[in-house]
Design a protein around this motif. Structure first.
Motif, PDB file in Angstrom:
ATOM      1  N   GLY A  76      -1.264   2.940  13.051  1.00 28.34           N
ATOM      2  CA  GLY A  76      -2.763   2.881  12.333  1.00 28.34           C
ATOM      3  C   GLY A  76      -2.696   3.830  11.149  1.00 28.34           C
ATOM      4  O   GLY A  76      -1.428   3.559  10.415  1.00 28.34           O
ATOM      5  N   ALA A  77      -3.586   4.667  11.038  1.00 30.57           N
ATOM      6  CA  ALA A  77      -3.473   5.595   9.843  1.00 30.57           C
ATOM      7  C   ALA A  77      -1.937   6.388   9.727  1.00 30.57           C
ATOM      8  O   ALA A  77      -1.765   7.082   8.861  1.00 30.57           O
ATOM      9  CB  ALA A  77      -4.760   6.342   9.910  1.00 30.57           C
ATOM     10  N   ASP A  78      -1.267   6.644  11.040  1.00 27.61           N
ATOM     11  CA  ASP A  78      -0.324   7.494  11.121  1.00 27.61           C
ATOM     12  C   ASP A  78       0.862   6.790  10.358  1.00 27.61           C
ATOM     13  O   ASP A  78       1.543   7.353   9.990  1.00 27.61           O
ATOM     14  CB  ASP A  78       0.233   7.559  12.600  1.00 27.61           C
ATOM     15  CG  ASP A  78       0.192   6.452  13.272  1.00 27.61           C
ATOM     16  OD1 ASP A  78      -0.537   5.363  13.167  1.00 27.61           O
ATOM     17  OD2 ASP A  78       1.319   6.357  14.104  1.00 27.61           O
ATOM     18  N   ALA A  79       1.004   5.567  10.230  1.00 27.09           N
ATOM     19  CA  ALA A  79       1.876   4.630   9.465  1.00 27.09           C
ATOM     20  C   ALA A  79       1.008   3.514   8.559  1.00 27.09           C
ATOM     21  O   ALA A  79       1.228   2.391   8.861  1.00 27.09           O
ATOM     22  CB  ALA A  79       2.922   4.123  10.209  1.00 27.09           C
ATOM     23  N   PRO A  80       0.467   4.060   7.557  1.00 22.14           N
ATOM     24  CA  PRO A  80      -0.503   2.927   6.990  1.00 22.14           C
ATOM     25  C   PRO A  80       0.099   1.622   6.301  1.00 22.14           C
ATOM     26  O   PRO A  80      -0.360   0.818   6.227  1.00 22.14           O
ATOM     27  CB  PRO A  80      -1.020   3.880   5.701  1.00 22.14           C
ATOM     28  CG  PRO A  80      -0.174   5.171   5.587  1.00 22.14           C
ATOM     29  CD  PRO A  80       0.263   5.414   6.829  1.00 22.14           C
ATOM     30  N   GLU A  81       1.386   2.026   5.662  1.00 21.95           N
ATOM     31  CA  GLU A  81       2.115   0.742   5.249  1.00 21.95           C
ATOM     32  C   GLU A  81       2.543  -0.182   6.247  1.00 21.95           C
ATOM     33  O   GLU A  81       2.254  -1.621   5.807  1.00 21.95           O
ATOM     34  CB  GLU A  81       3.497   1.175   4.394  1.00 21.95           C
ATOM     35  CG  GLU A  81       3.111   1.764   3.101  1.00 21.95           C
ATOM     36  CD  GLU A  81       4.205   2.225   2.226  1.00 21.95           C
ATOM     37  OE1 GLU A  81       4.859   3.002   2.785  1.00 21.95           O
ATOM     38  OE2 GLU A  81       4.276   1.683   1.260  1.00 21.95           O
ATOM     39  N   ARG A  82       2.805   0.197   7.392  1.00 23.13           N
ATOM     40  CA  ARG A  82       3.202  -0.616   8.473  1.00 23.13           C
ATOM     41  C   ARG A  82       2.240  -1.239   9.174  1.00 23.13           C
ATOM     42  O   ARG A  82       1.916  -2.458   9.324  1.00 23.13           O
ATOM     43  CB  ARG A  82       3.922  -0.008   9.704  1.00 23.13           C
ATOM     44  CG  ARG A  82       4.738  -0.734  10.774  1.00 23.13           C
ATOM     45  CD  ARG A  82       5.740  -0.034  11.458  1.00 23.13           C
ATOM     46  NE  ARG A  82       5.636   1.263  11.556  1.00 23.13           N
ATOM     47  CZ  ARG A  82       5.395   1.807  12.705  1.00 23.13           C
ATOM     48  NH1 ARG A  82       5.184   1.105  13.889  1.00 23.13           N
ATOM     49  NH2 ARG A  82       5.226   2.857  12.994  1.00 23.13           N
ATOM     50  N   CYS A  83       1.020  -0.500   9.054  1.00 24.21           N
ATOM     51  CA  CYS A  83      -0.263  -1.294   9.672  1.00 24.21           C
ATOM     52  C   CYS A  83      -0.901  -2.190   8.757  1.00 24.21           C
ATOM     53  O   CYS A  83      -1.135  -3.292   9.127  1.00 24.21           O
ATOM     54  CB  CYS A  83      -1.426  -0.099   9.892  1.00 24.21           C
ATOM     55  SG  CYS A  83      -3.006  -0.431  10.232  1.00 24.21           S
ATOM     56  N   ALA A  84      -0.910  -2.031   7.508  1.00 26.11           N
ATOM     57  CA  ALA A  84      -1.521  -2.816   6.559  1.00 26.11           C
ATOM     58  C   ALA A  84      -0.573  -4.067   6.506  1.00 26.11           C
ATOM     59  O   ALA A  84      -1.180  -5.262   6.098  1.00 26.11           O
ATOM     60  CB  ALA A  84      -1.410  -2.064   5.144  1.00 26.11           C
ATOM     61  N   GLN A  85       0.607  -3.721   6.572  1.00 26.09           N
ATOM     62  CA  GLN A  85       1.580  -5.195   6.503  1.00 26.09           C
ATOM     63  C   GLN A  85       1.033  -6.046   7.580  1.00 26.09           C
ATOM     64  O   GLN A  85       1.137  -7.081   7.497  1.00 26.09           O
ATOM     65  CB  GLN A  85       3.091  -4.668   6.446  1.00 26.09           C
ATOM     66  CG  GLN A  85       3.973  -5.713   6.399  1.00 26.09           C
ATOM     67  CD  GLN A  85       5.422  -5.329   6.174  1.00 26.09           C
ATOM     68  OE1 GLN A  85       5.784  -4.265   6.806  1.00 26.09           O
ATOM     69  NE2 GLN A  85       6.158  -6.356   5.887  1.00 26.09           N
ATOM     70  N   ALA A  86       1.188  -5.390   8.896  1.00 28.74           N
ATOM     71  CA  ALA A  86       0.760  -6.110  10.084  1.00 28.74           C
ATOM     72  C   ALA A  86      -0.716  -7.104   9.868  1.00 28.74           C
ATOM     73  O   ALA A  86      -0.650  -8.200  10.230  1.00 28.74           O
ATOM     74  CB  ALA A  86       0.434  -5.547  11.240  1.00 28.74           C
ATOM     75  N   PHE A  87      -1.542  -6.412   9.326  1.00 31.38           N
ATOM     76  CA  PHE A  87      -2.991  -7.066   9.211  1.00 31.38           C
ATOM     77  C   PHE A  87      -2.813  -8.063   7.973  1.00 31.38           C
ATOM     78  O   PHE A  87      -3.405  -9.134   8.088  1.00 31.38           O
ATOM     79  CB  PHE A  87      -4.062  -6.222   8.926  1.00 31.38           C
ATOM     80  CG  PHE A  87      -4.555  -5.403  10.082  1.00 31.38           C
ATOM     81  CD1 PHE A  87      -5.900  -5.826  10.641  1.00 31.38           C
ATOM     82  CD2 PHE A  87      -3.908  -4.231  10.435  1.00 31.38           C
ATOM     83  CE1 PHE A  87      -6.394  -4.981  11.582  1.00 31.38           C
ATOM     84  CE2 PHE A  87      -4.483  -3.571  11.777  1.00 31.38           C
ATOM     85  CZ  PHE A  87      -5.595  -4.103  12.280  1.00 31.38           C
ATOM     86  N   THR A  88      -1.923  -7.741   7.035  1.00 34.98           N
ATOM     87  CA  THR A  88      -1.780  -8.802   5.949  1.00 34.98           C
ATOM     88  C   THR A  88      -1.248  -9.980   6.296  1.00 34.98           C
ATOM     89  O   THR A  88      -1.574 -11.030   6.094  1.00 34.98           O
ATOM     90  CB  THR A  88      -1.237  -8.194   4.835  1.00 34.98           C
ATOM     91  OG1 THR A  88      -1.813  -6.935   4.190  1.00 34.98           O
ATOM     92  CG2 THR A  88      -0.913  -9.035   3.669  1.00 34.98           C
TER      93      THR A  88
END
Length: 120
Positions: A12-24
């Motif tokens: 989540g917000a703890d690892a924003p790049e990984r989170c955003a990549q998954a949603f993207t």
């Protein structure tokens, strides 16, 4: 027949790049015509609540709320049962269209022929 893509996001917000990549990836797969199942686990569980995705910011990334809306419109979004319980979330608390399910449902989805699962 469209292939099925399961995206399990643990960040989540703890690892924003990984989170955003998954949603993207999930939203892009929906746009490409895939059958998409997005699983929210760990810190990404918070994005099952109304207004939480709108607070997420990452430079040069599409707004998380827009990506989540795209997946909800064309795919499925599931919140992990244990993750919901640890955060005291119930189905009544969630964005409409998000369901709560556990490991058995995740495994069942993953074991179908032609499914690709990605974990972020």
């Amino acid at each position: 027949m469209a292939r099925t893509l399961i995206v399990k996001v643990t960040a989540g917000a703890d690892a924003p790049e990984r989170c955003a990549q998954a949603f993207t990836v999930a939203a892009t797969a929906v746009a490409a015509g895939a059958d998409v199942s997005l699983w929210l686990t760990g810190e990404s569980a918070w994005f099952a609540l109304p207004g939480r995705a709108e607070t997420f910011e990452l430079p040069h990334s599409a707004p998380l709320a827009d990506l989540l809306a795209a997946v909800l419109a064309g795919g499925r979004v599931t919140l992990c049962t244990q993750c919901a319980a640890r955060r005291e979330m119930t189905e009544a608390d969630l964005i409409p269209g998000v369901r709560i399910a556990g490991a058995a449902a995740f495994v069942e989805e993953c074991l179908v022929d032609g499914v690709q699962a990605l974990v972020y």
